[in-house]
Design a protein around this motif. Structure first.
Motif, mmCIF file in Angstrom:
data_model
loop_
_atom_site.group_PDB
_atom_site.id
_atom_site.type_symbol
_atom_site.label_atom_id
_atom_site.label_comp_id
_atom_site.label_asym_id
_atom_site.label_seq_id
_atom_site.Cartn_x
_atom_site.Cartn_y
_atom_site.Cartn_z
ATOM 1 N N PRO A 66 0.806 -1.226 0.000
ATOM 2 C CA PRO A 66 0.000 0.000 0.000
ATOM 3 C C PRO A 66 0.839 1.278 0.000
ATOM 4 N N ALA A 67 1.921 1.281 0.774
ATOM 5 C CA ALA A 67 2.765 2.481 0.828
ATOM 6 C C ALA A 67 3.438 2.739 -0.508
ATOM 7 N N LEU A 68 3.837 1.677 -1.205
ATOM 8 C CA LEU A 68 4.451 1.849 -2.522
ATOM 9 C C LEU A 68 3.451 2.455 -3.494
ATOM 10 N N LEU A 69 2.225 1.954 -3.501
ATOM 11 C CA LEU A 69 1.207 2.493 -4.397
ATOM 12 C C LEU A 69 0.933 3.963 -4.087
ATOM 13 N N GLU A 70 0.841 4.298 -2.818
ATOM 14 C CA GLU A 70 0.603 5.695 -2.439
ATOM 15 C C GLU A 70 1.734 6.599 -2.921
ATOM 16 N N ASP A 71 2.969 6.151 -2.753
ATOM 17 C CA ASP A 71 4.110 6.952 -3.203
ATOM 18 C C ASP A 71 4.111 7.130 -4.717
ATOM 19 N N LEU A 72 3.774 6.066 -5.447
ATOM 20 C CA LEU A 72 3.746 6.155 -6.908
ATOM 21 C C LEU A 72 2.661 7.127 -7.365
ATOM 22 N N LEU A 73 1.534 7.141 -6.668
ATOM 23 C CA LEU A 73 0.465 8.078 -7.016
ATOM 24 C C LEU A 73 0.892 9.521 -6.737
ATOM 25 N N ARG A 74 1.387 9.758 -5.551
ATOM 26 C CA ARG A 74 1.690 11.132 -5.128
ATOM 27 C C ARG A 74 2.896 11.722 -5.852
#
Length: 251
Positions: A66-74
């Motif tokens: 989840p943290a990786l996906l959030e970072d890729l989005l932001r």
């Protein structure tokens, strides 16, 4: 979000719709549902968005997913693809093809690895080819001619912005829909890479919904000079992925 009736007096009758008009009623919503469906054959769902590279390097696990996906989005897709989509949508809606082409070139230049550039143009051109056939809009056909004639590049996000503008989908909905499609594609890749299961995938998509909303609003506020990501680990993983002996995904 998807109609042009916002702001009408409460209880007033909606305006009459012209036959085939795409900006009213449910048609824009149906366009969004069609383009974000994993069955739509643009090739977008053959991408892992660098996740396979992270998995091969053992740099991600179910807990950190989840943290990786959030970072890729932001820090990745938000400042690049989502921002370019918003800019292209507005330019296309204004009939300014030169600005659309300029955004296309800027977005392409932000993609540092060969496979990310190829993934973006292959899916963009496939989407454009399909869209000019199924939606029958002159704006889409015009951009299809420009890409075919090599006057424009045809990156996925810019093409998506053109298609959504031509079919009456509002810019905010267009950006949010494409970010959601990105997350579904990422989650599907995680599923195939055995980093998650079907139930956890749905929890992941719900968990990231506030980040999609945040990323959408930020993308809508940026201008062309702001195009550019800061996800260097993603670029490194993509470069390694290009040279991997075995790959499930195109990126």
């Amino acid at each position: 979000m998807y109609t042009e009736q916002e702001g009408a007096a409460e209880g007033s009758a909606p305006p009459a719709e012209a036959p085939g008009h795409a900006g009213r009623g449910l048609d824009p919503l149906l366009v969004v549902l069609q383009l974000t469906d994993s069955a739509f054959p643009s090739g977008f769902y053959t991408l892992s968005h660098s996740l396979e590279g992270f998995a091969q390097a053992k740099a991600v696990d179910p807990d950190s997913l989840p943290a990786l996906l959030e970072d890729l989005l932001r820090h990745g897709v938000g400042p690049t693809d989502a921002t370019a989509l918003a800019l292209a949508h507005r330019a296309a809606a204004a009939g300014n093809r030169a600005d659309v082409i300029d955004v296309d070139e800027h977005l392409y230049a932000t993609k540092l690895s060969r496979e990310m550039r190829l993934a973006s143009t292959r899916t963009g051109r496939q989407l454009l080819d399909l869209a000019q056939e199924i939606f029958d809009r002159p704006q889409i056909a015009d951009y299809h001619r420009a890409v075919t004639a090599r006057e424009a590049i045809g990156t996925q996000a810019v093409v998506t912005g053109v298609v959504y503008a031509a079919t009456g989908v509002a810019v905010r909905a267009a950006v949010a829909a494409d970010l959601f499609a990105y997350c579904v594609s990422f989650a599907g890749a995680a599923l195939r890479l055995r980093l998650t299961d079907h139930r956890s995938t749905q929890a992941l998509l719900r968990h990231v919904a506030p980040v999609i909303e945040e990323t959408t609003e930020q993308a809508l506020r940026r201008d062309r000079a702001d195009l550019g990501a800061s996800v260097f680990a993603c670029d490194v993983m993509s470069g390694r992925h290009e040279r991997a002996e075995a790959r499930l995904f195109a990126s």
